[in-house]
Write an enzyme that holds these catalytic residues in place. Structure first.
Site: not given
Ligand code: NAD
Length: 290
Positions: A53, A97, A120
């Site tokens: 990422k 994460q 997200d």
């Protein structure tokens, strides 16, 4: 023989579009978008996703940093980090994460993220916006799938889309996207308690497998000419590979590609699209903060 939908090519297109928009932002005197990733613990898969990422962000001119914490960090400390990032005006997007260590409540942490920075698309407000069709952040993997369909000029309106899997990160948000006005599919979601799954799968014009079982979707479950999207990422032993395994999807690619009209490979299919949508979301977050 099915036509391959190449996720690497399509994701490169999106990343190049994001790069152009970031450059235009900077030309007009605005700062580059900025993403902060929170990584807790030592999980090698998580560490590798986070690295990917950061690299993808840098490539399109999005700034990023990764805050790394030991697995022993307390829930309270994580919540304090989130609240500091929420208040930090130079941070446009926050990504925690997952998975988190067992002593930290994932839901509490996600709920603590400012919805304006929820790149997200996991916060309940983002999910609610998705369900009622308010424009906002896109759920990365499902939106990546829709991009694949649209950029391959595959019609979705009135088509029967059968999704196998009902997770919060793939199956459920994808069902909502496929139902959206403008996409207009008729959607069926199957899961582990669906008794007549092969029969339903055979009715699909667009069949999406998001299960996590190698070769789950066999040729007899696919209608001739169907579009098959394989989300699964599974390791199968392979002594011919140096690392001892290879990655396969949920679909028996060889047999199904003889029946389908379009199919995504694994790797190189849905996977690369996910990061591209994250970059789109981070750009969107910075545009909103202006
Ligand atoms: P999950 O484990 O949260 O959900 C799996 C779903 O499959 C469940 O809803 C379950 O009901 C269903 N299922 C399991 N066994 C079944 C069976 N026998 N019959 C019917 N349904 C069954 O998984 P997830 O997070 O949605 O991920 C699914 C797969 O997609 C995994 O392989 C994961 O690695 C992969 N994935 C890939 C990407 C990507 O970017 N390519 C992103 C997310 C997930």
């Amino acid at each position: 023989m099915a036509e391959l939908i190449d996720g690497k090519v399509l994701s490169a297109q999106i990343r190049s579009e994001v790069r152009t928009e970031v450059e235009n932002r900077i030309k007009s005197g605005k700062r580059a978008p900025f993403l902060t990733v929170v990584l807790i613990g030592e999980d090698p898969a998580s560490a590798s996703y986070v690295k990917g990422k950061a690299a993808a962000s840098a490539e399109v001119g999005i700034g990023s940093d990764t805050l790394t914490f030991d697995a022993s960090i307390s829930e309270k400390e994580v919540l304090d980090v989130i609240s500091r990032l929420n208040a930090d005006q130079k941070v446009d997007g926050i990504l925690v994460q997952l998975p988190l260590p067992a002593h930290i409540d994932e839901r509490k942490v996600i709920n603590a993220i400012d919805p304006a920075k929820d790149v997200d698309c996991f916060h309940p407000q983002s999910v609610g916006n998705l369900v009622i069709g308010i424009d906002g952040f896109q759920p990365a993997t499902p939106a990546g799938i829709v991009e694949m369909l649209q950029r391959s000029q595959i019609p979705t309106a009135g088509k029967h889309c059968v999704i196998i899997g009902r997770s919060n990160i793939v199956g459920k948000p994808l069902a909502n996207l496929m139902l959206k006005k403008g996409i207009d599919s008729t959607v069926t979601v199957c899961h582990s308690r669906t008794p007549n799954l092969p029969e339903i799968a055979r009715q699909a014009d667009i069949l999406v497998a998001a299960i996590g079982r190698a070769n789950f979707v066999t040729a007899d479950m696919v209608k001739k000419g169907a579009v098959v999207i394989d989300v699964g990422i599974n390791r199968v032993e392979d002594a011919t590979r140096e690392r001892g395994y290879r990655l396969v999807g949920d679909v028996d690619f060889e047999a199904v590609s003889k029946i389908a009209s379009f199919i995504t490979p694994v790797p190189g299919g849905v996977g690369p699209m996910t990061i591209a949508v994250l970059l789109q979301n981070t750009l969107k977050a910075s545009n909103k903060q202006d």
